[in-house]
Design a protein around this motif. Structure first.
Motif, mmCIF file in Angstrom:
data_model
loop_
_atom_site.group_PDB
_atom_site.id
_atom_site.type_symbol
_atom_site.label_atom_id
_atom_site.label_comp_id
_atom_site.label_asym_id
_atom_site.label_seq_id
_atom_site.Cartn_x
_atom_site.Cartn_y
_atom_site.Cartn_z
ATOM 1 N N ASP A 143 5.731 47.247 40.138
ATOM 2 C CA ASP A 143 5.292 48.420 39.381
ATOM 3 C C ASP A 143 4.461 49.315 40.286
ATOM 4 N N SER A 156 5.626 35.622 34.027
ATOM 5 C CA SER A 156 5.579 36.116 32.652
ATOM 6 C C SER A 156 5.930 34.958 31.729
ATOM 7 N N TYR A 214 -1.378 51.092 31.554
ATOM 8 C CA TYR A 214 -0.788 49.758 31.448
ATOM 9 C C TYR A 214 0.273 49.558 32.520
ATOM 10 N N LEU A 215 0.438 48.318 32.946
ATOM 11 C CA LEU A 215 1.615 47.956 33.710
ATOM 12 C C LEU A 215 2.831 48.013 32.785
ATOM 13 N N SER A 216 4.013 48.222 33.348
ATOM 14 C CA SER A 216 5.208 48.348 32.509
ATOM 15 C C SER A 216 5.608 47.024 31.877
ATOM 16 N N ARG A 217 5.133 45.912 32.482
ATOM 17 C CA ARG A 217 5.481 44.581 31.976
ATOM 18 C C ARG A 217 4.244 43.698 31.987
ATOM 19 N N ALA A 218 4.045 42.978 30.883
ATOM 20 C CA ALA A 218 2.929 42.042 30.822
ATOM 21 C C ALA A 218 3.204 40.852 31.735
ATOM 22 N N SER A 262 -1.033 43.475 30.130
ATOM 23 C CA SER A 262 -0.637 44.584 30.993
ATOM 24 C C SER A 262 -1.697 45.665 31.094
ATOM 25 N N ARG A 322 -6.356 44.349 36.212
ATOM 26 C CA ARG A 322 -5.695 44.018 34.953
ATOM 27 C C ARG A 322 -6.680 43.258 34.079
ATOM 28 N N ASP A 358 -0.610 36.618 29.700
ATOM 29 C CA ASP A 358 0.322 37.702 29.970
ATOM 30 C C ASP A 358 -0.170 38.987 29.314
#
Length: 302
Positions: free
Chosen positions: A123, A113, A89-93, A70, A63, A68
């Motif tokens: 994820d 987060s 990208y990850l689905s959530r930062a 993603s 990452r 925070d």
């Protein structure tokens, strides 16, 4: 001797406490590492079938950015003097995520987060399609960050960490890769509550250290008997905390760590075949530090 400096990540980062795991150590067709605050994954197949070479064989993932974020960077092991490449990208930062993997997918678990001091999110990244946003899967049973992780081809285990005001917990949670939309299952517990622990492993066992943090204690989880408390094994030669770890099928290397211990550059090697013996000092990192990510293939660790 000292390690060699290689290419850079696309963006500098912080909060990269890391748990590492690789397919060669797990004796899988591919291997993976993740970092918390970084998300790192790597493959190194123990064999190639015909011309088939799994995506990830030549790459590591992390990452990118600080705080925070993603975005995911990919490191090309066959061309490791160049800068890493931005991918999906990850689905959530977030930050402080910890990773696991099997031969097809990488999983980023837990972390923090802006709105959550600890999360239970998981994820999944598809190595064969690494330019897209990762998929949300089942949650951890206990929200956590600063935890550790290790896995084989069938299951991923998270252990310890910080959760709901407890600076250290001991719970071990298992993710079933064959049923990864389900909530992770609580299994056994570490011998002591611990956070910032790191691990390496093979297809049968995972070696976790240090437990608790800022000690020399190593313990081993047996995947086929994961409801029992991990066994105490050998010791590190120095106290470790907030370090990094990488390995292959025979050895695990644990390096860096909290500068308060005075061992921010030291690398120590654990011999899986003789795991009741003390780990042995090896070379040193060129750039010491703590809370760093780690990844690797069968020949090199990064």
């Amino acid at each position: 001797g000292a390690m060699a400096n290689k290419g850079n990540l696309t963006i500098g980062r912080s909060w990269m406490q890391e748990s590492a795991m690789s397919p060669k150590e797990n004796n899988m067709s591919g291997s993976l590492f993740y970092g918390a605050g970084s998300f790192v994954t790597a493959w190194h197949p123990s064999g190639i079938v015909g011309d088939f070479r799994p995506q990830g064989y030549d790459y590591g993932y992390t990452r990118y950015g600080t705080g925070d974020t993603s975005g995911i960077d990919r490191i090309d092991f066959s061309n490791d003097d160049v800068e890493a490449s931005p991918k999906g990208y990850l689905s959530r930062a977030g930050r402080y995520q910890i990773g696991l993997s099997n031969s097809s997918y990488g999983y980023a678990s837990g972390g923090q987060s802006t709105t959550n001091p600890e999360t239970s999110f998981v994820d999944r990244i598809d190595y064969n399609n690494d330019n897209v946003v990762s998929l949300e899967r089942g949650n951890l049973a206990t929200a956590v960050y600063d935890h550790g992780a290790v896995s084989n081809n069938d299951y991923g285990y998270t252990f310890g960490g910080t959760s709901f005001g407890n600076p250290s917990i001991s719970v071990i949670q298992r993710i079933d890769f064959g049923n990864d939309t389900a909530t992770a299952s609580p299994k056994s517990n570490l011998t002591s509550a611990s956070s910032n622990t790191k691990s390496t492993g093979n297809s049968n066992y995972g070696w976790i250290g240090a437990v608790p943090q800022e000690t020399t204690h190593v313990e081993r989880i047996e995947y086929s008997n994961d409801t029992v408390t991990p066994l105490s094994r050998g010791k590190f030669t120095t106290k470790l905390s907030r370090h990094s770890a990488t390995g292959n099928v025979d050895y695990g290397w644990y390096g860096g760590g909290d500068p308060s211990t005075g061992y921010g550059t030291l690398i120590t090697r654990l011999d899986y075949a003789n795991d009741t013996a003390s780990a042995t000092p090896r070379g040193s990192l060129n750039n010491g530090g703590y809370d760093k990510g780690a990844t690797g293939n069968r020949d090199y660790g990064y």
